[in-house]
Design an enzyme around this catalytic site. Structure first.
Site, PDB file in Angstrom:
ATOM      1  N   HIS A 184       3.421  35.824  23.296  1.00  0.00           N
ATOM      2  CA  HIS A 184       4.622  36.509  23.783  1.00  0.00           C
ATOM      3  C   HIS A 184       4.981  36.047  25.195  1.00  0.00           C
ATOM      4  O   HIS A 184       4.108  35.915  26.045  1.00  0.00           O
ATOM      5  CB  HIS A 184       4.396  38.018  23.824  1.00  0.00           C
ATOM      6  CG  HIS A 184       4.075  38.608  22.489  1.00  0.00           C
ATOM      7  ND1 HIS A 184       3.746  39.925  22.323  1.00  0.00           N
ATOM      8  CD2 HIS A 184       4.046  38.054  21.240  1.00  0.00           C
ATOM      9  CE1 HIS A 184       3.527  40.167  21.039  1.00  0.00           C
ATOM     10  NE2 HIS A 184       3.694  39.044  20.359  1.00  0.00           N
ATOM     11  N   ARG A 209       7.254  33.752  21.475  1.00  0.00           N
ATOM     12  CA  ARG A 209       8.190  34.851  21.210  1.00  0.00           C
ATOM     13  C   ARG A 209       8.750  35.329  22.543  1.00  0.00           C
ATOM     14  O   ARG A 209       7.990  35.647  23.453  1.00  0.00           O
ATOM     15  CB  ARG A 209       7.445  35.994  20.513  1.00  0.00           C
ATOM     16  CG  ARG A 209       8.357  37.087  19.996  1.00  0.00           C
ATOM     17  CD  ARG A 209       7.593  38.355  19.635  1.00  0.00           C
ATOM     18  NE  ARG A 209       7.404  39.212  20.789  1.00  0.00           N
ATOM     19  CZ  ARG A 209       7.003  40.491  20.726  1.00  0.00           C
ATOM     20  NH1 ARG A 209       6.734  41.047  19.562  1.00  0.00           N
ATOM     21  NH2 ARG A 209       6.854  41.206  21.816  1.00  0.00           N
ATOM     22  N   TYR A 221      11.858  47.168  24.318  1.00  0.00           N
ATOM     23  CA  TYR A 221      10.630  46.832  23.598  1.00  0.00           C
ATOM     24  C   TYR A 221      10.107  45.455  24.016  1.00  0.00           C
ATOM     25  O   TYR A 221      10.867  44.487  24.082  1.00  0.00           O
ATOM     26  CB  TYR A 221      10.836  46.829  22.070  1.00  0.00           C
ATOM     27  CG  TYR A 221       9.687  46.131  21.421  1.00  0.00           C
ATOM     28  CD1 TYR A 221       8.463  46.770  21.289  1.00  0.00           C
ATOM     29  CD2 TYR A 221       9.779  44.789  21.067  1.00  0.00           C
ATOM     30  CE1 TYR A 221       7.362  46.106  20.800  1.00  0.00           C
ATOM     31  CE2 TYR A 221       8.672  44.113  20.566  1.00  0.00           C
ATOM     32  CZ  TYR A 221       7.472  44.780  20.441  1.00  0.00           C
ATOM     33  OH  TYR A 221       6.377  44.110  19.974  1.00  0.00           O
ATOM     34  N   ASP A 277      11.664  39.361  18.439  1.00  0.00           N
ATOM     35  CA  ASP A 277      11.350  40.571  17.666  1.00  0.00           C
ATOM     36  C   ASP A 277      12.415  41.640  17.924  1.00  0.00           C
ATOM     37  O   ASP A 277      12.569  42.101  19.054  1.00  0.00           O
ATOM     38  CB  ASP A 277       9.961  41.085  18.101  1.00  0.00           C
ATOM     39  CG  ASP A 277       9.434  42.217  17.221  1.00  0.00           C
ATOM     40  OD1 ASP A 277      10.182  42.687  16.337  1.00  0.00           O
ATOM     41  OD2 ASP A 277       8.273  42.620  17.419  1.00  0.00           O
ATOM     42  N   HIS A 279      12.236  44.556  16.399  1.00  0.00           N
ATOM     43  CA  HIS A 279      11.465  45.792  16.333  1.00  0.00           C
ATOM     44  C   HIS A 279      12.190  46.911  15.570  1.00  0.00           C
ATOM     45  O   HIS A 279      12.181  48.062  15.994  1.00  0.00           O
ATOM     46  CB  HIS A 279      11.075  46.242  17.753  1.00  0.00           C
ATOM     47  CG  HIS A 279       9.659  46.726  17.836  1.00  0.00           C
ATOM     48  ND1 HIS A 279       9.344  48.019  18.108  1.00  0.00           N
ATOM     49  CD2 HIS A 279       8.483  46.090  17.672  1.00  0.00           C
ATOM     50  CE1 HIS A 279       8.028  48.163  18.113  1.00  0.00           C
ATOM     51  NE2 HIS A 279       7.488  47.003  17.844  1.00  0.00           N
ATOM     52  N   GLU A 303      12.488  38.487  13.954  1.00  0.00           N
ATOM     53  CA  GLU A 303      11.475  39.385  13.380  1.00  0.00           C
ATOM     54  C   GLU A 303      11.979  40.815  13.232  1.00  0.00           C
ATOM     55  O   GLU A 303      12.620  41.353  14.135  1.00  0.00           O
ATOM     56  CB  GLU A 303      10.268  39.343  14.316  1.00  0.00           C
ATOM     57  CG  GLU A 303       9.187  40.347  14.032  1.00  0.00           C
ATOM     58  CD  GLU A 303       8.006  40.168  14.989  1.00  0.00           C
ATOM     59  OE1 GLU A 303       7.770  39.018  15.443  1.00  0.00           O
ATOM     60  OE2 GLU A 303       7.345  41.154  15.299  1.00  0.00           O
ATOM     61  N   GLU A 329       5.883  44.354   9.607  1.00  0.00           N
ATOM     62  CA  GLU A 329       4.734  44.985  10.267  1.00  0.00           C
ATOM     63  C   GLU A 329       4.648  46.488  10.027  1.00  0.00           C
ATOM     64  O   GLU A 329       3.580  47.066  10.190  1.00  0.00           O
ATOM     65  CB  GLU A 329       4.707  44.663  11.768  1.00  0.00           C
ATOM     66  CG  GLU A 329       5.738  45.395  12.591  1.00  0.00           C
ATOM     67  CD  GLU A 329       5.709  44.976  14.062  1.00  0.00           C
ATOM     68  OE1 GLU A 329       5.690  43.769  14.321  1.00  0.00           O
ATOM     69  OE2 GLU A 329       5.704  45.859  14.919  1.00  0.00           O
ATOM     70  N   ARG A 350       5.485  39.325   7.125  1.00  0.00           N
ATOM     71  CA  ARG A 350       4.571  39.465   8.273  1.00  0.00           C
ATOM     72  C   ARG A 350       3.976  40.869   8.332  1.00  0.00           C
ATOM     73  O   ARG A 350       3.967  41.514   9.370  1.00  0.00           O
ATOM     74  CB  ARG A 350       5.261  39.072   9.575  1.00  0.00           C
ATOM     75  CG  ARG A 350       6.515  39.814   9.903  1.00  0.00           C
ATOM     76  CD  ARG A 350       7.099  39.355  11.217  1.00  0.00           C
ATOM     77  NE  ARG A 350       6.121  39.190  12.276  1.00  0.00           N
ATOM     78  CZ  ARG A 350       5.449  40.160  12.850  1.00  0.00           C
ATOM     79  NH1 ARG A 350       5.615  41.403  12.467  1.00  0.00           N
ATOM     80  NH2 ARG A 350       4.587  39.897  13.817  1.00  0.00           N
ATOM     81  N   GLU A 406       0.730  35.399  14.815  1.00  0.00           N
ATOM     82  CA  GLU A 406       0.866  36.052  16.123  1.00  0.00           C
ATOM     83  C   GLU A 406      -0.531  36.228  16.711  1.00  0.00           C
ATOM     84  O   GLU A 406      -1.446  36.608  15.998  1.00  0.00           O
ATOM     85  CB  GLU A 406       1.528  37.416  15.931  1.00  0.00           C
ATOM     86  CG  GLU A 406       1.814  38.161  17.219  1.00  0.00           C
ATOM     87  CD  GLU A 406       2.549  39.488  16.989  1.00  0.00           C
ATOM     88  OE1 GLU A 406       3.295  39.896  17.871  1.00  0.00           O
ATOM     89  OE2 GLU A 406       2.367  40.096  15.917  1.00  0.00           O
ATOM     90  N   TRP A 469      11.843  53.006  18.071  1.00  0.00           N
ATOM     91  CA  TRP A 469      11.270  52.279  19.205  1.00  0.00           C
ATOM     92  C   TRP A 469      11.013  50.845  18.767  1.00  0.00           C
ATOM     93  O   TRP A 469      11.219  49.914  19.414  1.00  0.00           O
ATOM     94  CB  TRP A 469       9.939  52.908  19.659  1.00  0.00           C
ATOM     95  CG  TRP A 469       9.283  52.075  20.688  1.00  0.00           C
ATOM     96  CD1 TRP A 469       9.708  51.836  21.972  1.00  0.00           C
ATOM     97  CD2 TRP A 469       8.066  51.312  20.558  1.00  0.00           C
ATOM     98  NE1 TRP A 469       8.836  50.995  22.620  1.00  0.00           N
ATOM     99  CE2 TRP A 469       7.826  50.657  21.771  1.00  0.00           C
ATOM    100  CE3 TRP A 469       7.157  51.129  19.503  1.00  0.00           C
ATOM    101  CZ2 TRP A 469       6.726  49.813  21.995  1.00  0.00           C
ATOM    102  CZ3 TRP A 469       6.069  50.309  19.708  1.00  0.00           C
ATOM    103  CH2 TRP A 469       5.845  49.652  20.942  1.00  0.00           C
TER     104      TRP A 469
HETATM  105  O1  EZ4 Z   1       4.913  47.036  18.527  1.00  0.00           O
HETATM  106  O2  EZ4 Z   1       1.604  46.644  17.277  1.00  0.00           O
HETATM  107  O3  EZ4 Z   1       5.067  42.011  16.786  1.00  0.00           O
HETATM  108  N1  EZ4 Z   1       4.399  42.804  17.348  1.00  0.00           N
HETATM  109  C1  EZ4 Z   1       4.758  44.083  17.543  1.00  0.00           C
HETATM  110  C2  EZ4 Z   1       3.704  44.988  18.137  1.00  0.00           C
HETATM  111  C3  EZ4 Z   1       3.898  46.447  17.742  1.00  0.00           C
HETATM  112  C4  EZ4 Z   1       2.651  47.237  17.952  1.00  0.00           C
HETATM  113  C5  EZ4 Z   1       2.846  48.677  17.468  1.00  0.00           C
HETATM  114  O4  EZ4 Z   1       1.650  49.309  17.317  1.00  0.00           O
HETATM  115  O5  EZ4 Z   1       5.854  44.448  17.218  1.00  0.00           O
HETATM  116  O6  EZ4 Z   1       3.708  44.854  19.527  1.00  0.00           O
HETATM  117 CO    CO Z   2       6.841  43.065  15.870  1.00  0.00          CO
END
Ligand code: EZ4
Ligand code: CO
Length: 469
Positions: A184, A209, A221, A277, A279, A303, A329, A350, A406, A469
């Site tokens: 990241h 990322r 995030y 990402d 999220h 992502e 995820e 993923r 990752e 979130w």
């Molecule tokens: O927010 O694992 O791609 N990775 C992510 C992570 C998630 C956390 C949540 O528990 O999105 O950082």
């Molecule tokens: Co993620």
């Protein structure tokens, strides 16, 4: 201990007459289960030559003697599982960490699952998986599937140790020399993201990322907020008595993110692979717009655009863009993956091995994905433990359709408690040739870092309404 079948079925009939009541009925179910267990053990023994043989020819029968659950907080909370066996010194280590709900998983393992496993043959991994998944009737959900993953990892670890093979060998052997990794790069502004990305590239990463703070929003995030990236390392683990609340507005986010990638491509050149990402924060049409706007910058993938409930909505994104898509995820069942894979609505699946039921589940997801030309990109954050990261890489290097992995560098304090796990070199991850998963847990060290209640952050819109979130 084993009651003959006739007695079990008698009890079953009497149960309907109301004589035996609930206690006898459950006793009859339990004794039936014992009979089945004995039959399974007998069948596998019969296939072997020696009378003392167990599931593995030439090796004595094996039984689970105890399931120990270790909840510890070396930097952040982890739930570790140790499955002990009747062979002295032979045990398996798994990870059952579910960030923010650790104690629920620990209770499931200790109170509900452990009694079902004692005396079972740990080599019958698939049978145990099916039994723990379908057996309780109430199947699925993140808590049960994380608990199941913890057991599954420990059982595969035992099998590898028994076979004296690293797990990837048992899974079919190497298909590649290493697992392409991404890390990241997060920053308060574009220049800081660039700086962190360059540092990662100097460290050997070929894939990065990128996440940037959005001006006007407190907390975005994956970004350091107003802290330096160093101070924010392990951001999601920032301990708070109650969850921190971040603010999110899609309009601002959708304007900034394409500009970030325009900037990064101009500064970093065409070669480095860039990822982003979302999220699960966007609505379908917003995600379609973002994927479209990002096309000129050739992302490796975008992502988790949408919430996990809205799988069909990926069609809309697909219709509008050639940006590769990744999702998964928040899935907690292998079946969650099916609609996206069978319609080729994504390019990378993923999901999190630790939350969909472990290696046994991941192998099936990977095999299904292979048939539809979808690649894997297992979730690999810091809030799942090293045994899951090891499991990721054992699967990555033994399947044909691996995509990317990752990765996370665990701090020394975590490694003091949980040793082993994947290593990183020149852009790729690898596992050692230790038998099994290759991880261990130091229970004495774990005691030094007791559990501390912690939550993931939450998010709201500027008007105060709830936002993913
Ligand atoms: O927010 O694992 O791609 N990775 C992510 C992570 C998630 C956390 C949540 O528990 O999105 O950082
Ligand atoms: Co993620």
């Amino acid at each position: 201990m084993h009651k003959p079948f006739s007695k079990a079925s008698q009890l079953g009939r009497r149960g309907f007459l109301g004589l035996a009541g609930v206690a006898a009925l459950s006793d009859s179910l339990l004794s039936r289960e014992r009979v089945v267990r004995a039959l399974l053990a007998k069948d596998t023994q019969a296939e072997n030559t020696g009378s003392t043989a167990g599931s593995s020819p030439g090796l004595p029968p094996l039984k689970i003697t105890d399931v120990r659950v270790i909840v510890t907080c070396p930097d952040r909370n982890y739930v570790l599982v140790k499955v002990l066996t009747s062979e002295p010194g032979l045990y398996g280590v798994g990870d059952a960490t579910l960030n923010g709900r650790e104690l629920a998983v620990a209770a499931d393992l200790e109170q509900h699952i452990s009694p079902l496993l004692v005396d079972r043959d740990p080599e019958q991994i698939e049978d145990i998986w099916q039994y723990l998944y379908r057996g309780p009737y109430w199947r699925g959900g993140p808590i049960q599937m994380t608990a199941l993953a913890g057991i599954d990892l420990a059982l595969w670890d035992i099998k590898g140790k028994r076979a004296n093979m690293p797990l990837y060998q048992l899974l079919g052997g190497r298909t590649r020399t290493g697992a392409l990794a991404y890390t990241h790069a997060s920053g308060r502004d574009f220049a800081e993201v660039e700086d962190v990305a360059r540092r990662a590239m100097r460290r050997g990463f070929k894939c990065v990322r990128a996440q940037v703070a959005i001006p006007g929003l407190e907390g975005t995030y994956g970004t350091p907020g107003n802290k330096t990236p160093e101070a924010a390392a392990g951001l999601v683990a920032n301990m708070a008595e109650l969850p921190q609340t971040e603010v999110f507005e899609p309009a601002l986010y959708l304007r900034v993110v394409p500009r970030l990638f325009e900037y990064l491509r101009a500064k970093l050149g065409p070669e480095v692979e860039l990822l982003h990402d979302c999220h699960e924060r966007l609505d379908p049409i917003q995600a379609a717009r973002l994927a479209h706007d990002l096309e000129p910058y050739h992302l490796f993938f975008l992502e988790d655009c949408l919430r996990p409930e809205y799988k069909e909505s990926f069609r809309l994104i697909r219709e509008h863009s050639t940006t590769p898509l990744a999702m998964g995820e928040l899935f907690n069942s292998p079946w969650d993956c099916v609609p996206l894979i069978k319609e080729q609505l994504i390019d990378y699946i993923r999901c999190d091995l630790g939350h969909i039921g472990g290696i046994t589940a991941a192998r099936k997801v990977a095999a299904l994905a292979e048939l539809f030309q979808v690649r894997t990109a297992w979730h690999g954050p810091g809030d799942i433990g090293p045994p899951t990261h090891a499991a990721n890489v054992h699967v990555d290097i033994s399947i044909p359709n691996f995509g990317i992995q990752e990765m996370f560098f665990f701090p020394d304090v975590t490694r003091e408690v949980i040793s082993g796990g994947p290593e990183f070199k020149d852009g790729y991850m690898n596992v050692s040739d230790l038998p099994g998963l290759g991880c261990d847990v130091d229970e004495e060290a774990a005691k030094k870092y007791p559990y501390r209640r912690a939550y993931l952050p939450t998010a709201r819109r500027k008007d105060g309404s709830v936002q993913d979130w």
